[in-house]
Design a protein around this motif. Structure first.
Motif, PDB file in Angstrom:
ATOM      1  N   PRO A  16      18.244 -14.692 -13.439  1.00  0.00           N
ATOM      2  CA  PRO A  16      17.062 -14.003 -13.027  1.00  0.00           C
ATOM      3  C   PRO A  16      17.098 -13.530 -11.684  1.00  0.00           C
ATOM      4  O   PRO A  16      17.699 -14.078 -10.623  1.00  0.00           O
ATOM      5  CB  PRO A  16      16.006 -15.056 -13.356  1.00  0.00           C
ATOM      6  N   ALA A  17      16.519 -12.279 -11.510  1.00  0.00           N
ATOM      7  CA  ALA A  17      16.533 -11.735 -10.407  1.00  0.00           C
ATOM      8  C   ALA A  17      15.450 -12.427  -9.507  1.00  0.00           C
ATOM      9  O   ALA A  17      14.396 -12.979 -10.021  1.00  0.00           O
ATOM     10  CB  ALA A  17      15.992 -10.290 -10.413  1.00  0.00           C
ATOM     11  N   ALA A  18      15.629 -12.511  -8.165  1.00  0.00           N
ATOM     12  CA  ALA A  18      14.772 -13.009  -7.387  1.00  0.00           C
ATOM     13  C   ALA A  18      13.821 -11.970  -6.509  1.00  0.00           C
ATOM     14  O   ALA A  18      14.333 -11.039  -5.842  1.00  0.00           O
ATOM     15  CB  ALA A  18      15.692 -13.784  -5.989  1.00  0.00           C
ATOM     16  N   PHE A  19      12.676 -11.799  -6.971  1.00  0.00           N
ATOM     17  CA  PHE A  19      11.633 -10.975  -6.268  1.00  0.00           C
ATOM     18  C   PHE A  19      11.292 -11.385  -5.142  1.00  0.00           C
ATOM     19  O   PHE A  19      10.628 -12.399  -5.115  1.00  0.00           O
ATOM     20  CB  PHE A  19      10.689 -10.534  -7.312  1.00  0.00           C
ATOM     21  N   GLY A  20      11.204 -10.475  -4.169  1.00  0.00           N
ATOM     22  CA  GLY A  20      10.866 -10.541  -2.782  1.00  0.00           C
ATOM     23  C   GLY A  20       9.683  -9.621  -2.674  1.00  0.00           C
ATOM     24  O   GLY A  20       9.660  -8.570  -2.983  1.00  0.00           O
ATOM     25  N   ILE A  21       8.576 -10.005  -1.972  1.00  0.00           N
ATOM     26  CA  ILE A  21       7.323  -9.475  -1.824  1.00  0.00           C
ATOM     27  C   ILE A  21       6.962  -9.442  -0.230  1.00  0.00           C
ATOM     28  O   ILE A  21       7.707 -10.192   0.366  1.00  0.00           O
ATOM     29  CB  ILE A  21       5.956  -9.891  -2.510  1.00  0.00           C
ATOM     30  N   LEU A  22       5.950  -8.728   0.105  1.00  0.00           N
ATOM     31  CA  LEU A  22       5.590  -8.701   1.722  1.00  0.00           C
ATOM     32  C   LEU A  22       5.189 -10.188   1.879  1.00  0.00           C
ATOM     33  O   LEU A  22       4.480 -10.650   0.746  1.00  0.00           O
ATOM     34  CB  LEU A  22       4.502  -7.718   1.789  1.00  0.00           C
ATOM     35  N   ALA A  23       5.202 -10.608   2.853  1.00  0.00           N
ATOM     36  CA  ALA A  23       4.876 -11.829   3.567  1.00  0.00           C
ATOM     37  C   ALA A  23       3.838 -11.901   4.670  1.00  0.00           C
ATOM     38  O   ALA A  23       3.301 -11.002   5.105  1.00  0.00           O
ATOM     39  CB  ALA A  23       6.143 -12.875   3.990  1.00  0.00           C
ATOM     40  N   LYS A  24       3.360 -13.252   4.716  1.00  0.00           N
ATOM     41  CA  LYS A  24       2.382 -13.336   5.838  1.00  0.00           C
ATOM     42  C   LYS A  24       2.704 -12.726   7.197  1.00  0.00           C
ATOM     43  O   LYS A  24       4.109 -13.127   7.472  1.00  0.00           O
ATOM     44  CB  LYS A  24       2.015 -15.040   5.970  1.00  0.00           C
ATOM     45  N   GLY A  25       2.010 -11.988   7.840  1.00  0.00           N
ATOM     46  CA  GLY A  25       2.289 -11.453   9.042  1.00  0.00           C
ATOM     47  C   GLY A  25       2.818  -9.911   8.941  1.00  0.00           C
ATOM     48  O   GLY A  25       2.867  -9.398   9.721  1.00  0.00           O
ATOM     49  N   ASP A  26       3.182  -9.512   7.628  1.00  0.00           N
ATOM     50  CA  ASP A  26       3.571  -8.277   7.706  1.00  0.00           C
ATOM     51  C   ASP A  26       2.353  -7.395   7.602  1.00  0.00           C
ATOM     52  O   ASP A  26       1.063  -7.882   7.586  1.00  0.00           O
ATOM     53  CB  ASP A  26       4.220  -7.829   6.230  1.00  0.00           C
ATOM     54  N   ARG A  27       2.416  -5.940   7.869  1.00  0.00           N
ATOM     55  CA  ARG A  27       1.201  -5.335   7.981  1.00  0.00           C
ATOM     56  C   ARG A  27       0.839  -4.412   6.889  1.00  0.00           C
ATOM     57  O   ARG A  27       1.396  -4.120   5.987  1.00  0.00           O
ATOM     58  CB  ARG A  27       1.668  -4.211   9.129  1.00  0.00           C
ATOM     59  N   LEU A  28      -0.346  -4.018   6.940  1.00  0.00           N
ATOM     60  CA  LEU A  28      -1.114  -3.362   5.885  1.00  0.00           C
ATOM     61  C   LEU A  28      -0.310  -1.788   5.844  1.00  0.00           C
ATOM     62  O   LEU A  28      -0.018  -1.346   6.848  1.00  0.00           O
ATOM     63  CB  LEU A  28      -2.356  -2.751   6.409  1.00  0.00           C
ATOM     64  N   VAL A  29      -0.306  -1.398   4.468  1.00  0.00           N
ATOM     65  CA  VAL A  29       0.572   0.152   4.106  1.00  0.00           C
ATOM     66  C   VAL A  29      -0.800   0.691   3.998  1.00  0.00           C
ATOM     67  O   VAL A  29      -1.467   0.432   2.941  1.00  0.00           O
ATOM     68  CB  VAL A  29       1.299  -0.070   3.256  1.00  0.00           C
ATOM     69  N   PRO A  30      -1.396   1.804   4.688  1.00  0.00           N
ATOM     70  CA  PRO A  30      -2.616   2.549   4.326  1.00  0.00           C
ATOM     71  C   PRO A  30      -2.367   3.121   3.167  1.00  0.00           C
ATOM     72  O   PRO A  30      -1.269   3.588   2.544  1.00  0.00           O
ATOM     73  CB  PRO A  30      -2.800   3.415   5.479  1.00  0.00           C
ATOM     74  N   PHE A  31      -3.608   3.203   2.203  1.00  0.00           N
ATOM     75  CA  PHE A  31      -3.636   3.794   0.799  1.00  0.00           C
ATOM     76  C   PHE A  31      -5.019   4.628   0.358  1.00  0.00           C
ATOM     77  O   PHE A  31      -6.057   4.229   1.153  1.00  0.00           O
ATOM     78  CB  PHE A  31      -3.359   2.668  -0.142  1.00  0.00           C
ATOM     79  N   SER A  32      -4.684   5.416  -0.111  1.00  0.00           N
ATOM     80  CA  SER A  32      -5.873   6.246  -0.908  1.00  0.00           C
ATOM     81  C   SER A  32      -5.730   6.450  -2.088  1.00  0.00           C
ATOM     82  O   SER A  32      -4.937   7.407  -2.738  1.00  0.00           O
ATOM     83  CB  SER A  32      -6.008   7.438  -0.069  1.00  0.00           C
ATOM     84  N   LEU A  33      -6.442   5.775  -3.170  1.00  0.00           N
ATOM     85  CA  LEU A  33      -6.518   5.905  -4.569  1.00  0.00           C
ATOM     86  C   LEU A  33      -7.884   5.971  -4.927  1.00  0.00           C
ATOM     87  O   LEU A  33      -8.734   5.790  -4.737  1.00  0.00           O
ATOM     88  CB  LEU A  33      -5.779   4.832  -5.014  1.00  0.00           C
ATOM     89  N   LYS A  34      -7.880   6.836  -6.277  1.00  0.00           N
ATOM     90  CA  LYS A  34      -9.077   7.092  -6.929  1.00  0.00           C
ATOM     91  C   LYS A  34      -9.258   6.001  -8.113  1.00  0.00           C
ATOM     92  O   LYS A  34      -8.379   5.498  -8.851  1.00  0.00           O
ATOM     93  CB  LYS A  34      -9.143   8.431  -7.818  1.00  0.00           C
ATOM     94  N   GLY A  35     -10.499   5.498  -8.192  1.00  0.00           N
ATOM     95  CA  GLY A  35     -10.925   4.421  -8.941  1.00  0.00           C
ATOM     96  C   GLY A  35     -11.349   5.094 -10.426  1.00  0.00           C
ATOM     97  O   GLY A  35     -11.680   6.080 -10.554  1.00  0.00           O
ATOM     98  N   VAL A  36     -11.468   4.331 -11.256  1.00  0.00           N
ATOM     99  CA  VAL A  36     -12.056   4.566 -12.722  1.00  0.00           C
ATOM    100  C   VAL A  36     -13.434   4.863 -12.515  1.00  0.00           C
ATOM    101  O   VAL A  36     -14.127   5.407 -13.547  1.00  0.00           O
ATOM    102  CB  VAL A  36     -11.761   3.425 -13.685  1.00  0.00           C
TER     103      VAL A  36
END
Length: 206
Positions: A16-36
């Protein structure tokens, strides 16, 4: 030896693949999205401070509000994901417990579901209408393009936040720093989320 190498490669390919995500201490990636709900939510840092702009049309005229949350929680999910749906009632509890009061410009938790369904609101909006959920579900690009450094699709957001399997949950503090990150859902994670959010908002927004 050659057979041994081939066997090793087969084993590695089947593992099985080992999935890595952002961790504590990483920074916000700004986003702009429309909700339902047809509101566009833009989250970014303003002078080093977490900022949220909500934009919508009111009687055909554009209207914006700007607030400064104590923290933001983003929950990457999809309508077909069983553990994602199991987590939603608990996310709703956090939302109701820590959301800012009406008209409150500073503090509180802003919680966003980031829907990764390829068809966006065409699928997510009917699903949302059947759920007893009140926090925003973001699924589509904004009506107006944001800055070049701001993520504007859920697909790109999943990539920038290293989401390869779901659910994935991040808590981001007022300075734009990730303070909590996890993959999957277990009820045992709920107290940790509550404690983490409570510490950032000062025990509650209400």
């Amino acid at each position: 030896m050659r057979r041994l190498v081939v066997l090793l490669l087969v084993v590695l390919a089947a593992a099985p693949a080992a999935f890595g995500i952002l961790a504590k201490g990483d920074r916000l990636v700004p986003f702009s999205l429309k909700g339902v709900d047809d509101v566009t939510y833009t989250v970014f840092l303003e002078n080093g401070r977490l900022c949220l702009i909500e934009a919508k049309l009111v009687n055909g005229k554009p209207e914006q509000t700007k607030t400064y949350p104590a923290c933001v929680l983003v929950d990457f999910w999809a309508t077909w994901c069983v553990p994602c749906r199991a987590a939603m009632p608990y996310m709703e509890q956090l939302h109701r417990k820590y959301q800012p009061q009406a008209g409150q410009a500073e503090g509180g938790l802003r919680l966003f579901g980031i829907a990764l369904d390829q068809k966006g609101s065409r699928v997510v909006k009917p699903f949302y209408g059947r759920c007893k959920i009140s926090y925003p579900m973001l699924s589509d690009p904004p009506d107006q393009a944001a800055g070049a450094d701001v993520v504007q699709t859920t697909k790109d957001m999943a990539g920038r936040y290293k989401v390869q399997e779901i659910p994935v949950v991040y808590i981001i503090d007022a300075a734009g720093v990730i303070t909590h990150a996890h993959i999957g859902f277990k009820k045992e994670q709920v107290p940790e989320l509550d404690e983490g959010v409570g510490a950032l908002v000062g025990g509650g927004a209400k």
